[in-house]
Design a protein around this motif. Sequence first.
Motif, PDB file in Angstrom:
ATOM      1  N   LEU A 228       0.802  -1.228   0.000  1.00 25.45           N
ATOM      2  CA  LEU A 228       0.000   0.000   0.000  1.00 25.45           C
ATOM      3  C   LEU A 228       0.831   1.273   0.000  1.00 25.45           C
ATOM      4  O   LEU A 228       0.321   2.345  -0.293  1.00 25.45           O
ATOM      5  CB  LEU A 228      -0.955   0.008   1.202  1.00 25.45           C
ATOM      6  CG  LEU A 228      -1.985  -1.116   1.206  1.00 25.45           C
ATOM      7  CD1 LEU A 228      -2.899  -0.986   2.414  1.00 25.45           C
ATOM      8  CD2 LEU A 228      -2.819  -1.107  -0.064  1.00 25.45           C
ATOM      9  N   ARG A 229       2.084   1.160   0.401  1.00 29.23           N
ATOM     10  CA  ARG A 229       3.030   2.278   0.334  1.00 29.23           C
ATOM     11  C   ARG A 229       2.466   3.542   0.979  1.00 29.23           C
ATOM     12  O   ARG A 229       2.073   3.533   2.135  1.00 29.23           O
ATOM     13  CB  ARG A 229       3.471   2.500  -1.107  1.00 29.23           C
ATOM     14  CG  ARG A 229       4.224   1.289  -1.640  1.00 29.23           C
ATOM     15  CD  ARG A 229       4.639   1.411  -3.085  1.00 29.23           C
ATOM     16  NE  ARG A 229       5.299   0.190  -3.528  1.00 29.23           N
ATOM     17  CZ  ARG A 229       5.563  -0.087  -4.780  1.00 29.23           C
ATOM     18  NH1 ARG A 229       5.245   0.764  -5.734  1.00 29.23           N
ATOM     19  NH2 ARG A 229       6.151  -1.227  -5.099  1.00 29.23           N
ATOM     20  N   ASN A 230       2.383   4.646   0.237  1.00 33.24           N
ATOM     21  CA  ASN A 230       2.000   5.918   0.843  1.00 33.24           C
ATOM     22  C   ASN A 230       0.541   5.985   1.295  1.00 33.24           C
ATOM     23  O   ASN A 230       0.166   6.900   2.017  1.00 33.24           O
ATOM     24  CB  ASN A 230       2.278   7.071  -0.136  1.00 33.24           C
ATOM     25  CG  ASN A 230       3.763   7.293  -0.338  1.00 33.24           C
ATOM     26  OD1 ASN A 230       4.569   6.926   0.505  1.00 33.24           O
ATOM     27  ND2 ASN A 230       4.133   7.893  -1.453  1.00 33.24           N
ATOM     28  N   HIS A 231      -0.278   5.031   0.869  1.00 29.85           N
ATOM     29  CA  HIS A 231      -1.673   5.030   1.286  1.00 29.85           C
ATOM     30  C   HIS A 231      -1.887   4.317   2.620  1.00 29.85           C
ATOM     31  O   HIS A 231      -2.944   4.440   3.224  1.00 29.85           O
ATOM     32  CB  HIS A 231      -2.547   4.350   0.223  1.00 29.85           C
ATOM     33  CG  HIS A 231      -2.779   5.193  -0.989  1.00 29.85           C
ATOM     34  ND1 HIS A 231      -3.739   4.899  -1.924  1.00 29.85           N
ATOM     35  CD2 HIS A 231      -2.183   6.326  -1.439  1.00 29.85           C
ATOM     36  CE1 HIS A 231      -3.722   5.806  -2.891  1.00 29.85           C
ATOM     37  NE2 HIS A 231      -2.777   6.675  -2.611  1.00 29.85           N
ATOM     38  N   ALA A 232      -0.880   3.577   3.088  1.00 26.70           N
ATOM     39  CA  ALA A 232      -1.072   2.696   4.233  1.00 26.70           C
ATOM     40  C   ALA A 232      -1.498   3.435   5.494  1.00 26.70           C
ATOM     41  O   ALA A 232      -2.380   2.972   6.228  1.00 26.70           O
ATOM     42  CB  ALA A 232       0.210   1.904   4.501  1.00 26.70           C
ATOM     43  N   GLY A 233      -0.890   4.579   5.775  1.00 26.28           N
ATOM     44  CA  GLY A 233      -1.212   5.301   7.000  1.00 26.28           C
ATOM     45  C   GLY A 233      -2.645   5.758   7.061  1.00 26.28           C
ATOM     46  O   GLY A 233      -3.319   5.619   8.092  1.00 26.28           O
ATOM     47  N   ILE A 234      -3.150   6.288   5.959  1.00 27.72           N
ATOM     48  CA  ILE A 234      -4.527   6.786   5.917  1.00 27.72           C
ATOM     49  C   ILE A 234      -5.515   5.631   5.927  1.00 27.72           C
ATOM     50  O   ILE A 234      -6.505   5.643   6.671  1.00 27.72           O
ATOM     51  CB  ILE A 234      -4.734   7.687   4.681  1.00 27.72           C
ATOM     52  CG1 ILE A 234      -3.923   8.983   4.829  1.00 27.72           C
ATOM     53  CG2 ILE A 234      -6.216   7.989   4.473  1.00 27.72           C
ATOM     54  CD1 ILE A 234      -3.941   9.866   3.598  1.00 27.72           C
ATOM     55  N   VAL A 235      -5.258   4.619   5.098  1.00 34.96           N
ATOM     56  CA  VAL A 235      -6.156   3.465   5.043  1.00 34.96           C
ATOM     57  C   VAL A 235      -6.213   2.751   6.392  1.00 34.96           C
ATOM     58  O   VAL A 235      -7.272   2.394   6.895  1.00 34.96           O
ATOM     59  CB  VAL A 235      -5.719   2.482   3.932  1.00 34.96           C
ATOM     60  CG1 VAL A 235      -6.521   1.192   3.998  1.00 34.96           C
ATOM     61  CG2 VAL A 235      -5.871   3.131   2.556  1.00 34.96           C
ATOM     62  N   GLY A 236      -5.041   2.574   6.989  1.00 36.44           N
ATOM     63  CA  GLY A 236      -4.995   1.914   8.291  1.00 36.44           C
ATOM     64  C   GLY A 236      -5.679   2.705   9.387  1.00 36.44           C
ATOM     65  O   GLY A 236      -6.354   2.136  10.249  1.00 36.44           O
ATOM     66  N   ALA A 237      -5.505   4.021   9.356  1.00 38.35           N
ATOM     67  CA  ALA A 237      -6.168   4.873  10.352  1.00 38.35           C
ATOM     68  C   ALA A 237      -7.681   4.675  10.280  1.00 38.35           C
ATOM     69  O   ALA A 237      -8.366   4.500  11.300  1.00 38.35           O
ATOM     70  CB  ALA A 237      -5.804   6.328  10.118  1.00 38.35           C
ATOM     71  N   ALA A 238      -8.202   4.670   9.057  1.00 32.17           N
ATOM     72  CA  ALA A 238      -9.641   4.487   8.875  1.00 32.17           C
ATOM     73  C   ALA A 238     -10.083   3.092   9.290  1.00 32.17           C
ATOM     74  O   ALA A 238     -11.175   2.896   9.840  1.00 32.17           O
ATOM     75  CB  ALA A 238     -10.018   4.755   7.428  1.00 32.17           C
ATOM     76  N   SER A 239      -9.221   2.097   9.050  1.00 33.08           N
ATOM     77  CA  SER A 239      -9.632   0.709   9.263  1.00 33.08           C
ATOM     78  C   SER A 239      -9.715   0.319  10.737  1.00 33.08           C
ATOM     79  O   SER A 239     -10.069  -0.819  11.061  1.00 33.08           O
ATOM     80  CB  SER A 239      -8.699  -0.243   8.508  1.00 33.08           C
ATOM     81  OG  SER A 239      -7.415  -0.279   9.087  1.00 33.08           O
ATOM     82  N   GLN A 240      -9.407   1.240  11.645  1.00 36.70           N
ATOM     83  CA  GLN A 240      -9.652   0.990  13.064  1.00 36.70           C
ATOM     84  C   GLN A 240     -11.138   0.735  13.334  1.00 36.70           C
ATOM     85  O   GLN A 240     -11.495   0.183  14.376  1.00 36.70           O
ATOM     86  CB  GLN A 240      -9.189   2.174  13.914  1.00 36.70           C
ATOM     87  CG  GLN A 240      -7.687   2.383  13.929  1.00 36.70           C
ATOM     88  CD  GLN A 240      -7.311   3.602  14.728  1.00 36.70           C
ATOM     89  OE1 GLN A 240      -7.323   3.583  15.945  1.00 36.70           O
ATOM     90  NE2 GLN A 240      -6.974   4.674  14.031  1.00 36.70           N
ATOM     91  N   PHE A 241     -11.994   1.118  12.398  1.00 38.51           N
ATOM     92  CA  PHE A 241     -13.439   0.955  12.580  1.00 38.51           C
ATOM     93  C   PHE A 241     -13.944  -0.389  12.033  1.00 38.51           C
ATOM     94  O   PHE A 241     -15.142  -0.662  12.100  1.00 38.51           O
ATOM     95  CB  PHE A 241     -14.196   2.106  11.925  1.00 38.51           C
ATOM     96  CG  PHE A 241     -14.134   3.372  12.753  1.00 38.51           C
ATOM     97  CD1 PHE A 241     -15.099   3.640  13.702  1.00 38.51           C
ATOM     98  CD2 PHE A 241     -13.091   4.277  12.599  1.00 38.51           C
ATOM     99  CE1 PHE A 241     -15.039   4.781  14.482  1.00 38.51           C
ATOM    100  CE2 PHE A 241     -13.011   5.420  13.370  1.00 38.51           C
ATOM    101  CZ  PHE A 241     -13.986   5.679  14.320  1.00 38.51           C
ATOM    102  N   LEU A 242     -13.036  -1.207  11.494  1.00 33.98           N
ATOM    103  CA  LEU A 242     -13.468  -2.531  11.035  1.00 33.98           C
ATOM    104  C   LEU A 242     -13.667  -3.484  12.215  1.00 33.98           C
ATOM    105  O   LEU A 242     -12.956  -3.365  13.224  1.00 33.98           O
ATOM    106  CB  LEU A 242     -12.416  -3.117  10.082  1.00 33.98           C
ATOM    107  CG  LEU A 242     -12.426  -2.556   8.674  1.00 33.98           C
ATOM    108  CD1 LEU A 242     -11.244  -3.093   7.890  1.00 33.98           C
ATOM    109  CD2 LEU A 242     -13.731  -2.909   7.966  1.00 33.98           C
TER     110      LEU A 242
END
Length: 242
Positions: A228-242
Amino acid sequence: MEVLGIDIGGSGMKAAIVDLENGEFISERKRFQTPKPATPEAMMETVIQLQNHFDWSGSIGCGFPAAIIDGIVKTASNIDKSWIEKPLANMIKKATGCDTRVMNDVDVAGLAEMRFGAGKGLKGTILVLALGSGIGSALFHNQQLMPNTELGHIQFRGDKAEASVANSIREKEDLSWEVWGKRLNSYLVEVHKLVWPDLIIIGGGVSKKFQNYQKFIDENLKVIPAELRNHAGIVGAASQFL
């Protein structure tokens, strides 16, 4: 489900709206400079700027460059020391009016790789290492995160490991891929002795240059680049709601 993911770093504060069905952005990414000094008051103003940019009133997930326990900041390396013991989750919730979850920035990047990237569907013990200005770590066992590890801070070559193995050191000292790759390999061998991972995922900017140093890493270590490279931080931050 759609969540605003915010990735807070020492130099930039970035955000995008993430579709948690597939881990993809459904908006453009917006970035603001991290305030100098990076005080709680100044950084909360930037969080509100990001919220206003997206006209957002839904849930917010945030990755933050510190150890986080129960939403409270416990360390401060690239941010102002006044952050220590501040209730970050409650501060963002109060400032934005949004349901908020917060976690260490490398832990959330690891979540993204485990749920949508190189670690998707994999069991066992998996270590995600982010090689950038320092070395961040995220450790998982059977997809469960063990939060706030600091494996970039183990003793190595007489100092913290990140003082000689971080990508910033490779750039600063103009190290060849061979010299740096062999140094990285030695560090990975030491880390392997501590947590015995079945797989190591290399993230950060050097993940896209993996072919340049792959041949210097012991094949028995089972090392692969992040996806995911540069997207990982944002995607992961959001995925705390999974």
